[in-house]
Structures are given as structure tokens and as C-alpha cells.
Design a protein around this motif. Structure first.
Motif, PDB file in Angstrom:
ATOM      1  N   VAL A   1      -0.587  27.515  87.385  1.00 16.13           N
ATOM      2  CA  VAL A   1      -1.594  26.853  86.564  1.00 16.13           C
ATOM      3  C   VAL A   1      -2.926  27.040  87.274  1.00 16.13           C
ATOM      4  N   ARG A   2      -3.987  27.360  86.528  1.00 13.65           N
ATOM      5  CA  ARG A   2      -5.300  27.648  87.099  1.00 13.65           C
ATOM      6  C   ARG A   2      -6.364  26.852  86.353  1.00 13.65           C
ATOM      7  N   TYR A   3      -7.213  26.199  87.118  1.00 19.16           N
ATOM      8  CA  TYR A   3      -8.313  25.426  86.549  1.00 19.16           C
ATOM      9  C   TYR A   3      -9.624  26.128  86.877  1.00 19.16           C
ATOM     10  N   ASP A   4     -10.397  26.456  85.847  1.00 19.93           N
ATOM     11  CA  ASP A   4     -11.679  27.145  86.011  1.00 19.93           C
ATOM     12  C   ASP A   4     -12.822  26.191  85.737  1.00 19.93           C
ATOM     13  N   MET A   5     -13.812  26.198  86.629  1.00 20.12           N
ATOM     14  CA  MET A   5     -15.022  25.386  86.452  1.00 20.12           C
ATOM     15  C   MET A   5     -16.230  26.320  86.413  1.00 20.12           C
ATOM     16  N   LEU A   6     -16.930  26.336  85.289  1.00 20.82           N
ATOM     17  CA  LEU A   6     -18.040  27.262  85.083  1.00 20.82           C
ATOM     18  C   LEU A   6     -19.409  26.586  85.144  1.00 20.82           C
ATOM     19  N   GLN A   7     -19.438  25.308  85.483  1.00 22.89           N
ATOM     20  CA  GLN A   7     -20.720  24.619  85.582  1.00 22.89           C
ATOM     21  C   GLN A   7     -21.610  25.321  86.607  1.00 22.89           C
ATOM     22  N   HIS A   8     -22.877  25.500  86.247  1.00 18.90           N
ATOM     23  CA  HIS A   8     -23.894  26.103  87.117  1.00 18.90           C
ATOM     24  C   HIS A   8     -23.655  27.600  87.366  1.00 18.90           C
ATOM     25  N   ALA A   9     -22.760  28.217  86.609  1.00 13.90           N
ATOM     26  CA  ALA A   9     -22.594  29.669  86.720  1.00 13.90           C
ATOM     27  C   ALA A   9     -23.863  30.361  86.221  1.00 13.90           C
ATOM     28  N   ALA A  10     -24.071  31.590  86.669  1.00 14.61           N
ATOM     29  CA  ALA A  10     -25.279  32.326  86.295  1.00 14.61           C
ATOM     30  C   ALA A  10     -25.374  32.541  84.785  1.00 14.61           C
ATOM     31  N   PHE A  11     -24.245  32.480  84.082  1.00 14.52           N
ATOM     32  CA  PHE A  11     -24.220  32.751  82.644  1.00 14.52           C
ATOM     33  C   PHE A  11     -23.944  31.482  81.827  1.00 14.52           C
ATOM     34  N   ASP A  12     -24.028  30.286  82.421  1.00 10.90           N
ATOM     35  CA  ASP A  12     -23.603  29.084  81.696  1.00 10.90           C
ATOM     36  C   ASP A  12     -24.498  28.759  80.505  1.00 10.90           C
ATOM     37  N   ASP A  13     -25.688  29.385  80.415  1.00 11.89           N
ATOM     38  CA  ASP A  13     -26.548  29.163  79.255  1.00 11.89           C
ATOM     39  C   ASP A  13     -26.409  30.258  78.201  1.00 11.89           C
ATOM     40  N   SER A  14     -25.404  31.132  78.363  1.00  7.86           N
ATOM     41  CA  SER A  14     -25.160  32.154  77.342  1.00  7.86           C
ATOM     42  C   SER A  14     -24.608  31.499  76.076  1.00  7.86           C
ATOM     43  N   PRO A  15     -25.020  31.951  74.891  1.00  4.11           N
ATOM     44  CA  PRO A  15     -24.470  31.388  73.651  1.00  4.11           C
ATOM     45  C   PRO A  15     -22.989  31.711  73.462  1.00  4.11           C
ATOM     46  N   LEU A  16     -22.450  32.600  74.302  1.00  3.09           N
ATOM     47  CA  LEU A  16     -21.033  32.958  74.192  1.00  3.09           C
ATOM     48  C   LEU A  16     -20.144  32.076  75.062  1.00  3.09           C
ATOM     49  N   VAL A  17     -20.727  31.128  75.784  1.00  2.00           N
ATOM     50  CA  VAL A  17     -19.955  30.179  76.587  1.00  2.00           C
ATOM     51  C   VAL A  17     -19.805  28.889  75.793  1.00  2.00           C
ATOM     52  N   ALA A  18     -18.573  28.584  75.398  1.00  2.00           N
ATOM     53  CA  ALA A  18     -18.304  27.381  74.608  1.00  2.00           C
ATOM     54  C   ALA A  18     -17.760  26.239  75.460  1.00  2.00           C
ATOM     55  N   ARG A  19     -17.100  26.578  76.587  1.00  4.40           N
ATOM     56  CA  ARG A  19     -16.515  25.544  77.460  1.00  4.40           C
ATOM     57  C   ARG A  19     -16.873  25.850  78.900  1.00  4.40           C
ATOM     58  N   ASP A  20     -17.210  24.817  79.657  1.00  7.09           N
ATOM     59  CA  ASP A  20     -17.536  25.041  81.057  1.00  7.09           C
ATOM     60  C   ASP A  20     -16.382  24.702  81.996  1.00  7.09           C
ATOM     61  N   HIS A  21     -15.204  24.399  81.434  1.00  9.38           N
ATOM     62  CA  HIS A  21     -13.985  24.231  82.241  1.00  9.38           C
ATOM     63  C   HIS A  21     -12.778  24.401  81.326  1.00  9.38           C
ATOM     64  N   TYR A  22     -11.677  24.852  81.872  1.00  9.98           N
ATOM     65  CA  TYR A  22     -10.474  25.072  81.071  1.00  9.98           C
ATOM     66  C   TYR A  22      -9.285  25.308  81.998  1.00  9.98           C
ATOM     67  N   LEU A  23      -8.087  25.299  81.397  1.00 14.46           N
ATOM     68  CA  LEU A  23      -6.839  25.562  82.116  1.00 14.46           C
ATOM     69  C   LEU A  23      -6.210  26.849  81.601  1.00 14.46           C
ATOM     70  N   ALA A  24      -5.648  27.625  82.508  1.00 10.34           N
ATOM     71  CA  ALA A  24      -4.806  28.777  82.166  1.00 10.34           C
ATOM     72  C   ALA A  24      -3.477  28.579  82.879  1.00 10.34           C
ATOM     73  N   ALA A  25      -2.389  29.086  82.298  1.00 13.47           N
ATOM     74  CA  ALA A  25      -1.077  28.855  82.893  1.00 13.47           C
ATOM     75  C   ALA A  25      -0.132  29.986  82.510  1.00 13.47           C
ATOM     76  N   GLY A  26       0.966  30.087  83.234  1.00 12.84           N
ATOM     77  CA  GLY A  26       1.972  31.094  82.932  1.00 12.84           C
ATOM     78  C   GLY A  26       3.296  30.780  83.597  1.00 12.84           C
ATOM     79  N   VAL A  27       4.387  31.248  82.979  1.00 17.00           N
ATOM     80  CA  VAL A  27       5.718  31.153  83.571  1.00 17.00           C
ATOM     81  C   VAL A  27       6.376  32.517  83.436  1.00 17.00           C
ATOM     82  N   ALA A  28       7.263  32.847  84.362  1.00 16.41           N
ATOM     83  CA  ALA A  28       7.917  34.151  84.318  1.00 16.41           C
ATOM     84  C   ALA A  28       9.296  34.059  84.955  1.00 16.41           C
ATOM     85  N   VAL A  29      10.185  34.942  84.525  1.00 16.66           N
ATOM     86  CA  VAL A  29      11.498  35.092  85.140  1.00 16.66           C
ATOM     87  C   VAL A  29      11.791  36.583  85.243  1.00 16.66           C
TER      88      VAL A  29
END
Length: 279
Positions: free
Chosen positions: A236-264
Motif C-alpha cells: 500500500v502506498r500513500y502519495d502526498m502532492l502538497q507543495h509539489a512544483a505542479f500542484d497548481d496544474s489544472p490536471l491535478v485533482a487530488r493532492d493525496h491518494y492511496l495506491a495498493a496491490g496484491v500478488a501471488v
């Protein structure tokens, strides 16, 4: 090309799912297998929309004298040191269609990208039995689009502290990995995802020119276990984009989110030759 793109995503995410091996053991020179993974990822970092992907997962372990491929990645043994490793860092991102999110409606599709470059690992601390260790990992990767004519998509630098634990409290037989650090990228890398050209601008999507610099911070936890004939892992990965160089781009909708994966993965074969592995 789409299958190749997804294969590269698997390689990038497989690096996050660490395989569990014993602390010190006599092991096969190589092991090979394959399996399936399920990933939940944003369409791009900061996108409002996410993807769920079911993908094949390769499993390969090699304990050579000068070349090794294991839970720490692919690396060459260039000098005799148990505190410094020089290896290869891999990363990947999925393709983005113009209809994947309303914010990109009318913009050109983005090809999947693959990232590759050197990685220096410095062991800062380890327990006497080597079951726990803290590393500073320093990867620098160059990104390329997976199009019919691949093009350079900038540079990514993502130093991080990585804590690796065998048999963590309450989870005997498992391996726990914790990683955290900032990301920095070139203006070309940021422009690939976040730039809006004047011809693509509209009232709710103004033109935007991306600059390089800070690209957010990631915190990642992974858990895995090696059984006699198969391996399981999750992250599980948590991304925080606050204060990123691109955080004022109109293509940025969320400044934090979760990604996850499982495998066998199932282990299909191993070498008869065995080597001593000090993990």
C-alpha cells in the motif's frame, strides 16, 4: 504495444513487492516462477480517476557472484562490501487515454512510460542477526515513453529510507518493508503529465507550463512471504502532492491518494546448484 506497456507496469510494481527469504541460508542459485497481481493505481499522480489492473507477475531470483536479482532488485556486485550496493532501479506508469478523465477531455493520449537507472543502497544499521536493517536508497531514473517512437520523458530522483524486517512482531515467517522519501523530477517529466498547451486550453482548463523540482512524498508499506512452492505479497502506498512544483496544474485533482496491490506467484523451478546467501 499496450501489452508491453502493462508488462513494464508489472516490472515497476514488482519492485515494491519484496520476496521473503531467510536471513542466512543455503539456497538455489536461481528460482523462477510466475503469477498474477491486482493493482489499484491512479490514472496519473494527482488524477481523480483510478485504474484496477489484473496483470501477470514474473518471479525470478538469482544469487550469482557478480550479478544478483532478488528482493533488493537487480544489481551488480562491483566491490566487496556488505554496506554498499550498486544496482538498477525500475519504474513504470500506465497509459492515459483522453477519455480517462474529464479534465483531459480533448487532450492527446499519453503513452505508458518506463523508468530505468542506477540505484545506490547504503546500509545505515542492521541487527546482529541481520533480520532487521535500515538503508538509504538513492535511485536516479531516466523515463521513456513506450510509443512506436520512444521519446525521453525526463528524469526522476527519489531518495528514501527503507526499513526491512524479517519475522516482524506478530507475523512470523513474513517480511515487512517500510519506505518513505521525497521525489524530485525534471521539468520534462512534469510537463509530460501536467502541462497544458495553449491549443489545449479551455475556460475550465487554462494553459499551464510545468517546471521541475519537488514532486511530492511517498510512504510505502509492503508485506510478503515465501512458501515452499509459492510466494504472496502486497503493498500500500500513500502519495502526498502538497507543495509539489505542479500542484497548481489544472490536471491535478487530488493532492493525496492511496495506491495498493496484491500478488501471488508459483515457483516452477530452481537450480540444483546451491549457494550460501547472507540476506
Amino acid at each position: 504495444m499496450r501489452l508491453l506497456s502493462y508488462a513494464c507496469i508489472v516490472l515497476g510494481c514488482a519492485a515494491l513487492l519484496t520476496s521473503a527469504t531467510s536471513v542466512a541460508a543455503d539456497r538455489p542459485l536461481w528460482e523462477a516462477g510466475a503469477g498474477l497481481g491486482v493493482l489499484h493505481l491512479p490514472a496519473w499522480r494527482g488524477a481523480a480517476e483510478s485504474h484496477e489492473l489484473v496483470l501477470p507477475v514474473p518471479y525470478f531470483i538469482y544469487h550469482g557472484r557478480y550479478l544478483r536479482a532478488d528482493r533488493q532488485g537487480v544489481r551488480g556486485v562491483l566491490f566487496d562490501s556488505d554496506r554498499v550496493d550498486l544496482g538498477v532501479s525500475l519504474g513504470a506508469s500506465p497509459p492515459v487515454g483522453r477519455d480517462s478523465s474529464g479534465v483531459r477531455n480533448g487532450m492527446a493520449d499519453l503513452d505508458a512510460t518506463v523508468e530505468i537507472g542506477p540505484q545506490l543502497d547504503l546500509t545505515l544499521w542492521r541487527s546482529p542477526d541481520r533480520a532487521h536493517q535500515l538503508k538509504l536508497i538513492i535511485p536516479v531514473r531516466s523515463a521513456f515513453s513506450l510509443s512506436s517512437t520512444p521519446r525521453h520523458a525526463g528524469w526522476v530522483f527519489s531518495p528514501a529510507f527503507n526499513l526491512d524486517m524479517v519475522d516482524p512482531p506478530g507475523l512470523p515467517g513474513w517480511r515487512l518493508g517500510l519506505r518513505s522519501g521525497p521525489i524530485f523530477a525534471s521539468s520534462r517529466q512534469h510537463a509530460y503529465y501536467y502541462q497544458v498547451s495553449p491549443s489545449e486550453a479551455r475556460p475550465d482548463r487554462p494553459a499551464y507550463s510545468a517546471s521541475g523540482g519537488y514532486s511530492g512524498t511517498q510512504v510505502l508499506a509492503s508485506l510478503s512471504r515465501r512458501y515452499p512452492q509459492h510466494w504472496v505479497g502486497a503493498f500500500v502506498r500513500y502519495d502526498m502532492l502538497q507543495h509539489a512544483a505542479f500542484d497548481d496544474s489544472p490536471l491535478v485533482a487530488r493532492d493525496h491518494y492511496l495506491a495498493a496491490g496484491v500478488a501471488v506467484a508459483w515457483i516452477f523451478g530452481e537450480s540444483s546448484e546451491r549457494v550460501s546467501v547472507d540476506d
